[in-house]
Structures are given as C-alpha cells and as structure tokens.
Design a protein around this motif. Structure first.
Motif, PDB file in Angstrom:
ATOM      1  N   THR A 187     -82.509  75.575   3.199  1.00 17.65           N
ATOM      2  CA  THR A 187     -82.991  75.099   4.497  1.00 17.65           C
ATOM      3  C   THR A 187     -82.871  76.199   5.550  1.00 17.65           C
ATOM      4  O   THR A 187     -83.492  76.106   6.615  1.00 17.65           O
ATOM      5  N   ASP A 188     -82.098  77.237   5.251  1.00 12.63           N
ATOM      6  CA  ASP A 188     -81.970  78.359   6.184  1.00 12.63           C
ATOM      7  C   ASP A 188     -83.091  79.387   6.027  1.00 12.63           C
ATOM      8  O   ASP A 188     -83.074  80.421   6.704  1.00 12.63           O
ATOM      9  N   ASP A 189     -84.065  79.133   5.160  1.00 13.01           N
ATOM     10  CA  ASP A 189     -85.180  80.070   5.011  1.00 13.01           C
ATOM     11  C   ASP A 189     -85.829  80.365   6.366  1.00 13.01           C
ATOM     12  O   ASP A 189     -86.183  81.510   6.669  1.00 13.01           O
ATOM     13  N   GLU A 190     -85.988  79.334   7.175  1.00  8.12           N
ATOM     14  CA  GLU A 190     -86.610  79.515   8.485  1.00  8.12           C
ATOM     15  C   GLU A 190     -85.717  80.347   9.400  1.00  8.12           C
ATOM     16  O   GLU A 190     -86.200  81.197  10.156  1.00  8.12           O
ATOM     17  N   LEU A 191     -84.410  80.127   9.334  1.00  5.13           N
ATOM     18  CA  LEU A 191     -83.487  80.909  10.149  1.00  5.13           C
ATOM     19  C   LEU A 191     -83.518  82.381   9.730  1.00  5.13           C
ATOM     20  O   LEU A 191     -83.470  83.279  10.586  1.00  5.13           O
ATOM     21  N   VAL A 192     -83.625  82.631   8.436  1.00  7.22           N
ATOM     22  CA  VAL A 192     -83.745  84.013   7.947  1.00  7.22           C
ATOM     23  C   VAL A 192     -84.982  84.667   8.558  1.00  7.22           C
ATOM     24  O   VAL A 192     -84.941  85.815   9.023  1.00  7.22           O
ATOM     25  N   ARG A 193     -86.089  83.933   8.572  1.00  7.70           N
ATOM     26  CA  ARG A 193     -87.342  84.465   9.117  1.00  7.70           C
ATOM     27  C   ARG A 193     -87.227  84.734  10.617  1.00  7.70           C
ATOM     28  O   ARG A 193     -87.671  85.780  11.112  1.00  7.70           O
ATOM     29  N   ILE A 194     -86.607  83.820  11.340  1.00  4.47           N
ATOM     30  CA  ILE A 194     -86.486  83.983  12.789  1.00  4.47           C
ATOM     31  C   ILE A 194     -85.549  85.142  13.124  1.00  4.47           C
ATOM     32  O   ILE A 194     -85.798  85.905  14.072  1.00  4.47           O
ATOM     33  N   CYS A 195     -84.491  85.308  12.361  1.00  6.66           N
ATOM     34  CA  CYS A 195     -83.608  86.458  12.574  1.00  6.66           C
ATOM     35  C   CYS A 195     -84.400  87.757  12.433  1.00  6.66           C
ATOM     36  O   CYS A 195     -84.224  88.696  13.221  1.00  6.66           O
ATOM     37  N   ALA A 196     -85.274  87.815  11.442  1.00  8.08           N
ATOM     38  CA  ALA A 196     -86.093  89.015  11.251  1.00  8.08           C
ATOM     39  C   ALA A 196     -86.961  89.268  12.476  1.00  8.08           C
ATOM     40  O   ALA A 196     -87.075  90.404  12.956  1.00  8.08           O
ATOM     41  N   GLN A 197     -87.576  88.223  12.998  1.00  4.59           N
ATOM     42  CA  GLN A 197     -88.439  88.362  14.171  1.00  4.59           C
ATOM     43  C   GLN A 197     -87.667  88.880  15.381  1.00  4.59           C
ATOM     44  O   GLN A 197     -88.205  89.637  16.191  1.00  4.59           O
ATOM     45  N   ARG A 198     -86.406  88.491  15.484  1.00  2.55           N
ATOM     46  CA  ARG A 198     -85.601  88.853  16.653  1.00  2.55           C
ATOM     47  C   ARG A 198     -84.784  90.125  16.444  1.00  2.55           C
ATOM     48  O   ARG A 198     -84.036  90.524  17.344  1.00  2.55           O
ATOM     49  N   GLY A 199     -84.908  90.742  15.285  1.00  2.00           N
ATOM     50  CA  GLY A 199     -84.145  91.955  15.025  1.00  2.00           C
ATOM     51  C   GLY A 199     -82.667  91.707  14.815  1.00  2.00           C
ATOM     52  O   GLY A 199     -81.832  92.587  15.068  1.00  2.00           O
ATOM     53  N   VAL A 200     -82.339  90.515  14.338  1.00  2.00           N
ATOM     54  CA  VAL A 200     -80.954  90.123  14.089  1.00  2.00           C
ATOM     55  C   VAL A 200     -80.690  90.184  12.589  1.00  2.00           C
ATOM     56  O   VAL A 200     -81.466  89.642  11.795  1.00  2.00           O
ATOM     57  N   ALA A 201     -79.617  90.823  12.184  1.00  2.00           N
ATOM     58  CA  ALA A 201     -79.273  90.864  10.762  1.00  2.00           C
ATOM     59  C   ALA A 201     -78.924  89.466  10.267  1.00  2.00           C
ATOM     60  O   ALA A 201     -78.302  88.678  10.986  1.00  2.00           O
ATOM     61  N   PHE A 202     -79.327  89.173   9.036  1.00  3.14           N
ATOM     62  CA  PHE A 202     -78.883  87.943   8.379  1.00  3.14           C
ATOM     63  C   PHE A 202     -77.992  88.373   7.226  1.00  3.14           C
ATOM     64  O   PHE A 202     -78.404  89.166   6.370  1.00  3.14           O
ATOM     65  N   VAL A 203     -76.764  87.856   7.208  1.00  5.20           N
ATOM     66  CA  VAL A 203     -75.748  88.310   6.253  1.00  5.20           C
ATOM     67  C   VAL A 203     -75.290  87.119   5.417  1.00  5.20           C
ATOM     68  O   VAL A 203     -74.402  86.365   5.823  1.00  5.20           O
ATOM     69  N   PRO A 204     -75.904  86.915   4.249  1.00  2.00           N
ATOM     70  CA  PRO A 204     -75.538  85.750   3.441  1.00  2.00           C
ATOM     71  C   PRO A 204     -74.220  85.957   2.703  1.00  2.00           C
ATOM     72  O   PRO A 204     -73.970  87.022   2.136  1.00  2.00           O
ATOM     73  N   PHE A 205     -73.375  84.941   2.743  1.00  2.00           N
ATOM     74  CA  PHE A 205     -72.208  84.962   1.871  1.00  2.00           C
ATOM     75  C   PHE A 205     -72.375  83.895   0.790  1.00  2.00           C
ATOM     76  O   PHE A 205     -73.178  82.979   0.924  1.00  2.00           O
TER      77      PHE A 205
END
Length: 298
Positions: free
Chosen positions: A202-220
C-alpha cells in the motif's frame, strides 16, 4: 553470483540533504544479536571497507532485551558497537538514527511525546555515538496504525536542527499525511518504512510521491518481509526463485534488487551479523533486473 569484488557503489548514489551516500547501506539492528562483540565490530568495519557509507541505527537497538531480545551476556547497544568499530568516523560516513521510541531498562519501551523527551533521546544518541551532531534523525512513529499529528514532535526536532545538534531530519513508520505535515515545518530528507516485495505494498504510492519530491525512501525488512525482527524470510514465491536462478543469485539478493529498482531514490539498509551475508547483500546492488522480470515479480 560472485561477491568478492562488488562494493556498495554498484548500487549507485543518492544525496541525503548535502551528503552523498551509496544506495546500498547497512542496518545495525542485527549486530547486537551475537554476544561476540568482536564479530560485530568486524562486520561493521568490513561494511565500510566494502563502500557502505550510510548506516542506520537507533539508541534502542540492544540485546538482550530491547528490539530483538535475543542472545545472552552483557547488554550490547548498536550505537556503542558502531562507535567502537568506526570512530574516528570516515568523513563520508552518514549515520542515520531514530528517536520517538525510548528504551528504559527499568520500565521498558515508551514513546517520546515532549520536546524534553526527544532532546534526551537525541543527546543519548550523541553520547553513545560520540558525536557533536547527528547526520540524520528520523522521527519514528511507534504505531503505524496511528494517524495523529506529529507536528509538535517534528517541530521540536526542527528546533534541535536549528541549534546544530541535528544536520538533517527524516520520518519513519509514517503515512503520506505525516510527510505533508513535516515538510510544512522543515526539510525532510528521507522516509523509512517497512516495505518489501511482499509486504506493505500500500506504500507504493508513497514511494512514488517521495520520488517526485526528491525524498529518499528507505525500506526496512526488505529481506525479512513478514518475518520482521525475526530475520530473513525463507518464504519465497516461484517468481522470486525463478529470477534468482536466472541471475545465479539468492532469493534474498533478488528481494534487495527489487527494492532498489523501485526508484533511484530508494536506499537499502539490510542488516546482518554475518560477514558472508554482508558481502551477499552488498553484491545485490550490482543486479540489474529486466522490465519483464520486474513485471513478473510484481
């Protein structure tokens, strides 16, 4: 796949604020599990030798007790092990830590909700790591199901950033509305959530939005999946096994490679206390999956 000559740089780089890091990093939670402190120190030093310059940690990572609650012997804190292994620190090393959850040996876990509690946790990290500032501090929300405002807590950390105790701020275990709220207060360099090929999609969208905003997404838990703190999962579907066989790789390496293929802003932080597994994890950064393979993996 051969691992001897592959370093963390094979995964490419990303910039956290003003710090450039290799996208293949290291998570320090599991180094506390083994009572052999010297082994943990060797693993940390080997990680840096292999090009890791982004290490994730937290003052509440300890064993026995604490997050993992495994092993025997004296209590081992990940932050202490990092200091013992790596100080004085390499100039390019970025250590990201977390505050929010607190670990009081006498009373157990608690959630910091006041500016004073958060400052105490920041100062504990500074003391254990022997630093005069923290490179990245992620505000961790203890319960992902919660959607309460984090403005007051993040604002308190923003003040510590202004005071020079923190260089960059991030978030952990959050929803999109938390990111929106935090970015209205101060810059956010990363979002760190539980996310893998087979959990929390369900975080697929959050991953995409982080990319748009130049924010790293760091999955654990990219390797652990639903096993979470219990360690690497051995529950791999046919697609993972088939792609692994095609690349002469392990299923865990495919899990890591899949994570990195979710965008150039995705940073991996697999953790281990095993030197061989460390080399395997880092080598996963050199894997290149085709569009067909990514579609098959889902």
């Amino acid at each position: 796949m051969p691992t001897d000559d592959i370093t963390a740089s094979a995964a490419g780089t990303w910039t956290l604020g003003d710090r450039t890091v290799n996208r293949m990093g290291f998570g320090s939670m599991r180094i506390t599990a083994n009572p052999d402190r010297e082994l943990a120190i060797r693993v940390l030093r080997r990680a840096v030798e292999l090009g890791v310059n982004h290490i994730d940690t937290a003052a509440f990572y300890r064993s026995p007790g604490g997050t993992l609650d495994v092993g025997t012997g004296p209590v081992r804190y990940a932050t202490d092990l990092i200091r013992q292994a790596l100080a004085p620190y390499p100039d390019d090393l970025v250590i990201a830590t977390k505050v929010g959850p607190g670990d009081d040996p006498s009373t157990g876990f608690y959630e910091a909700t006041t500016a004073a509690q958060l400052r105490h946790q920041v100062e504990e990290n500074l003391r254990r790591l022997d630093r005069d500032h923290l490179d990245v501090v992620n505000l961790r929300v203890m319960k992902r199901s919660g959607r309460d405002s984090l403005a007051e807590r993040f604002g308190a950390l923003a003040q510590l950033r202004e005071a020079g105790l923190i260089r960059h701020l991030g978030l952990s275990n959050v929803h999109l509305e938390h990111l929106d709220e935090a970015q209205a207060i101060a810059p956010v360099v990363g979002v760190q959530n539980s996310y893998a090929i087979d959990i929390n999609r369900t975080d697929d969208e959050l991953v995409r939005i982080c990319a748009q905003r130049g924010v790293a997404f760091v999955p654990f838990f990219a390797i652990a999946g639903a096993q979470r703190e219990a360690g690497a999962t051995h529950d791999h579907d046919e697609a993972i096994l088939a792609v692994a066989a095609a690349h002469s790789a392990t299923p865990h390496q495919i899990r890591l490679a899949w994570s990195l293929h979710q965008g150039p802003h995705v940073l991996a932080i697999p953790g281990t206390g095993n030197p061989d597994h460390l080399a395997e994890n880092i080598a996963a950064g050199a894997l290149r999956l085709s569009a067909d393979e990514l579609a098959r993996l889902g």
